[in-house]
Scaffold this motif. Structure first.
Motif, short mmCIF file in Angstrom:
data_model
loop_
_atom_site.label_atom_id
_atom_site.label_comp_id
_atom_site.label_asym_id
_atom_site.label_seq_id
_atom_site.Cartn_x
_atom_site.Cartn_y
_atom_site.Cartn_z
N UNK A 6 87.30 34.01 83.85
CA UNK A 6 85.73 33.64 84.31
C UNK A 6 84.99 33.75 82.84
N UNK A 7 84.28 32.65 82.41
CA UNK A 7 83.43 32.84 81.31
C UNK A 7 82.00 32.22 81.58
N UNK A 8 81.13 33.23 81.41
CA UNK A 8 79.63 33.14 81.56
C UNK A 8 79.38 32.16 80.37
N UNK A 9 78.37 30.97 80.65
CA UNK A 9 78.06 30.15 79.53
C UNK A 9 76.45 30.04 79.89
N UNK A 10 75.63 30.24 78.72
CA UNK A 10 74.18 30.12 78.61
C UNK A 10 73.73 29.09 77.75
N UNK A 11 74.64 28.40 77.19
CA UNK A 11 74.49 27.55 76.25
C UNK A 11 74.06 27.94 74.71
N UNK A 12 74.42 29.19 74.43
CA UNK A 12 74.37 29.68 73.04
C UNK A 12 75.64 29.43 72.38
N UNK A 13 75.52 29.71 70.87
CA UNK A 13 76.69 29.74 70.14
C UNK A 13 77.50 30.88 70.59
N UNK A 14 76.97 32.08 70.94
CA UNK A 14 78.03 33.06 71.37
C UNK A 14 78.84 32.83 72.53
N UNK A 15 78.01 31.79 73.33
CA UNK A 15 78.90 31.51 74.69
C UNK A 15 79.95 30.57 74.30
N UNK A 16 79.78 29.64 73.37
CA UNK A 16 80.69 28.83 73.01
C UNK A 16 81.77 29.46 72.43
N UNK A 17 81.31 30.43 71.65
CA UNK A 17 82.81 31.32 70.97
C UNK A 17 83.52 31.84 72.18
N UNK A 18 82.98 32.41 73.02
CA UNK A 18 83.57 32.99 74.10
C UNK A 18 84.47 31.79 74.92
N UNK A 19 83.87 30.80 75.03
CA UNK A 19 84.44 29.64 75.52
C UNK A 19 85.80 29.10 74.99
N UNK A 20 85.70 29.24 73.80
CA UNK A 20 86.81 28.73 72.90
C UNK A 20 87.81 29.92 72.81
N UNK A 21 87.55 31.19 72.90
CA UNK A 21 88.48 32.20 72.95
C UNK A 21 89.18 32.21 74.24
N UNK A 22 88.43 31.78 75.43
CA UNK A 22 89.03 31.79 76.58
C UNK A 22 89.92 30.76 76.90
#
Length: 152
Positions: A6-22
């Motif tokens: 599960x990857x929470x995403x709120x449109x921020x750069x940090x969410x993009x980093x989490x999405x990339x790692x996931x």
């Protein structure tokens, strides 16, 4: 791990980093991903809400309309990200929710049987700020039923 991240995403750069790692993890492990975006309905700014109110419109229906618009915007934002993940060969779905972000993220994680949550977190700086106290990532890490990886 059950094979679902599960990857929470709120449109921020940090969410993009989490999405990339996931995405890296999902690709390496052959796991599925679920991206979740939660519209925080608790803090609808009064000035934004007032723009939707007419003589016959109630505050609650104005708030519901604003939440609908925010969810629609989130869906548009996530479509490109989902396409990018799929191009890397990872199966991915998304969930849009409304409520308190940390609570809803944990609920979604349970409902989709996530084996892991990968979440971005901004690093608070400054001597007077309490680092991450009250943050969504912290609360998710304390209440989730599965392991949580916090990306900075």
């Amino acid at each position: 791990m059950t094979g679902r991240i599960l990857v929470p995403h709120d449109g921020t750069e940090m969410s993009d980093r989490a999405l990339s790692k996931a995405t890296e993890f999902a690709s390496a492990l052959g796991a599925e991903m679920v991206i979740v975006h939660i519209v925080d309905s608790r803090f609808v700014p009064p000035s934004a809400t007032l723009g939707f109110i007419s003589d016959r419109t109630s505050l609650e229906s104005a708030k519901a309309e604003l939440v609908r618009i925010l969810k629609s915007g989130a869906e548009q934002m996530l479509k490109k990200k989902i396409d990018d993940v799929r191009k890397k060969g990872v199966r991915v779905d998304f969930v849009l929710g409304v409520g308190s972000p940390a609570d809803e993220i944990v609920k979604v994680a349970r409902s989709v049987k996530a084996g892991m949550i990968v979440i971005g977190s901004r690093q608070l700086k400054g001597g007077n700020q309490l680092k991450a106290l009250g943050s969504v990532a912290r609360k998710v890490s304390e209440t989730a039923h599965c392991p949580v990886m916090i990306i900075r």
